[in-house]
Design a protein around this motif. Structure first.
Motif, PDB file in Angstrom:
ATOM      1  N   MET A 190       0.849  -1.212   0.000  1.00 17.30           N
ATOM      2  CA  MET A 190       0.000   0.000   0.000  1.00 17.30           C
ATOM      3  C   MET A 190       0.873   1.247   0.000  1.00 17.30           C
ATOM      4  N   GLN A 191       0.560   2.209  -0.880  1.00 15.61           N
ATOM      5  CA  GLN A 191       1.254   3.490  -0.775  1.00 15.61           C
ATOM      6  C   GLN A 191       0.653   4.244   0.404  1.00 15.61           C
ATOM      7  N   ILE A 192       1.536   4.795   1.240  1.00 15.26           N
ATOM      8  CA  ILE A 192       1.065   5.664   2.313  1.00 15.26           C
ATOM      9  C   ILE A 192       0.794   7.027   1.676  1.00 15.26           C
ATOM     10  N   PRO A 193      -0.289   7.711   2.038  1.00 17.77           N
ATOM     11  CA  PRO A 193      -0.555   9.033   1.447  1.00 17.77           C
ATOM     12  C   PRO A 193       0.636   9.961   1.659  1.00 17.77           C
ATOM     13  N   LYS A 194       0.925  10.774   0.641  1.00 19.52           N
ATOM     14  CA  LYS A 194       2.107  11.638   0.662  1.00 19.52           C
ATOM     15  C   LYS A 194       2.194  12.516   1.919  1.00 19.52           C
ATOM     16  N   SER A 202     -14.574   7.346   2.343  1.00 22.90           N
ATOM     17  CA  SER A 202     -15.978   7.252   2.750  1.00 22.90           C
ATOM     18  C   SER A 202     -16.463   5.813   2.766  1.00 22.90           C
ATOM     19  N   ILE A 203     -15.700   4.901   2.185  1.00 20.14           N
ATOM     20  CA  ILE A 203     -16.101   3.493   2.216  1.00 20.14           C
ATOM     21  C   ILE A 203     -15.473   2.779   3.411  1.00 20.14           C
ATOM     22  N   PRO A 240     -12.988   7.534  -3.092  1.00 25.26           N
ATOM     23  CA  PRO A 240     -12.522   6.461  -2.216  1.00 25.26           C
ATOM     24  C   PRO A 240     -11.012   6.229  -2.319  1.00 25.26           C
ATOM     25  N   CYS A 241     -10.462   5.562  -1.323  1.00 24.88           N
ATOM     26  CA  CYS A 241      -9.023   5.334  -1.287  1.00 24.88           C
ATOM     27  C   CYS A 241      -8.609   4.365  -2.394  1.00 24.88           C
TER      28      CYS A 241
END
Lengths: 209, 209
Positions: free
Chosen positions: A1-5, B58-59, B68-69
């Motif tokens: 999973m990429q971690i959000p920047k 939101s999911i 969504p992510c």
């Protein structure tokens, strides 16, 4: 999973701090996600202002809001007694006791050839200049560097340099001392390491009941 | 000695972080005094943007840059398999393995009466709504809360609520599972606590050479 920047950025900032590894950096960052934005902004402001609103005292090199710092400008201090420490935090340790009445000199480090820190990288020249400028005022220099290899090397180097200065007859009366080594208060002899015990023996003092 | 106000401010900000006591906060702050202003500003910016530039999906309620992510919007994921975790960090742990192909649901906490956290304080209602909205799509819910008291209580509560939902014939086929308990890989039986050993015994499986 990429971690959000934005999350990654903060993790990386935390990781740069000493003693904070990737796991702790992650934990701190994800903790801050649950915190109000106001607290984050306060934290950010404190970081921005840390260096902007502080100065290095031009006399003792301590971190301060004013120059000279409140210790160097105090009338209640003995300005003839200089305690030489490695870091500003060391001053806090002495001041916590509240018994020391002299002034300080902060080296901002210790000589450490392995980390490429030589005598010129720390504030030794400033100390020697301070002694030379008012030889009649300064009576004693206490070397209070740490008692590890770097601290001992630094203390030895400074002592040697001051001895050099003493060729000047005006400085001849200066006393150079080092913090005592021995058992810490509350320490068990059983658990003391051999070096400490050796030093405690060497430094033993007359004792009357 | 009074610590300069800007230094004190930062120490106090660090002290608010979990696992960081007064001593560590001091050490980190005095370390940052030796760091270029640019790095401090980068750190401050990362703090400011942490929540500003991220959203809660939101999911699944994971922290993300998009909504969504990227997991919830991925075509390569099994959207019929929902892994329920306490924190976004737990997702990182699963994704590190890279074997799990389902999606997630982040509760953002666990039920903990001692800390005044009830079922309504964490995202359980959102999970139940998610199941109700597409009963034919979701085949299994894996309860992956921590195996401490709070995590177990949360898992039990969710399992009970889902059982309630199953009165609806459309949801009846849903499977609810819990992560296995037992010896960690590389763990010695000698050092395992009794609870873990008990669970490892209960969960023992057929073994062919």
């Amino acid at each position: 999973m990429q971690i959000p920047k934005p999350v990654k950025n903060l993790i990386e900032s935390f990781e740069k701090l000493p003693g904070i590894g990737p796991k702790t950096a992650q934990r701190l960052t994800f903790y801050l996600l649950h915190v109000p934005q106001g607290m984050l902004e306060e934290f950010a402001k404190a970081l921005m202002n840390l260096k902007k609103s502080t100065v290095i005292c031009s006399i003792c090199a301590n971190v301060s809001e004013t120059d000279p710092c409140h210790i160097c400008s105090s009338q209640n201090r003995d300005h003839g007694l200089i305690c030489v420490v490695e870091q500003p935090l060391d001053i806090l340790a002495f001041e916590r006791g509240g018994r020391y009445q002299g002034v300080y000199h902060v080296l901002h480090g210790a000589i450490s050839p392995l980390s490429n820190i030589g005598p010129d990288e720390i504030k030794i020249a400033e100390l020697l200049r301070r002694i030379k400028q008012s030889p009649e005022k300064i009576k004693e220099v206490i070397l209070a560097t740490n008692s590890n290899m770097e601290g001992e090397a630094t203390a030895m180097y400074i002592a040697k340099e001051i001895k050099e200065l003493m060729k000047d007859p005006k400085i001849r009366g200066l006393r150079v001392s080092r913090l005592a080594h021995g058992l810490p208060i509350g320490g068990d002899v059983e658990y003391a390491d051999e070096m400490t015990l050796q030093r405690a023996l060497e430094g033993r003092r007359e004792y009357g009941a």
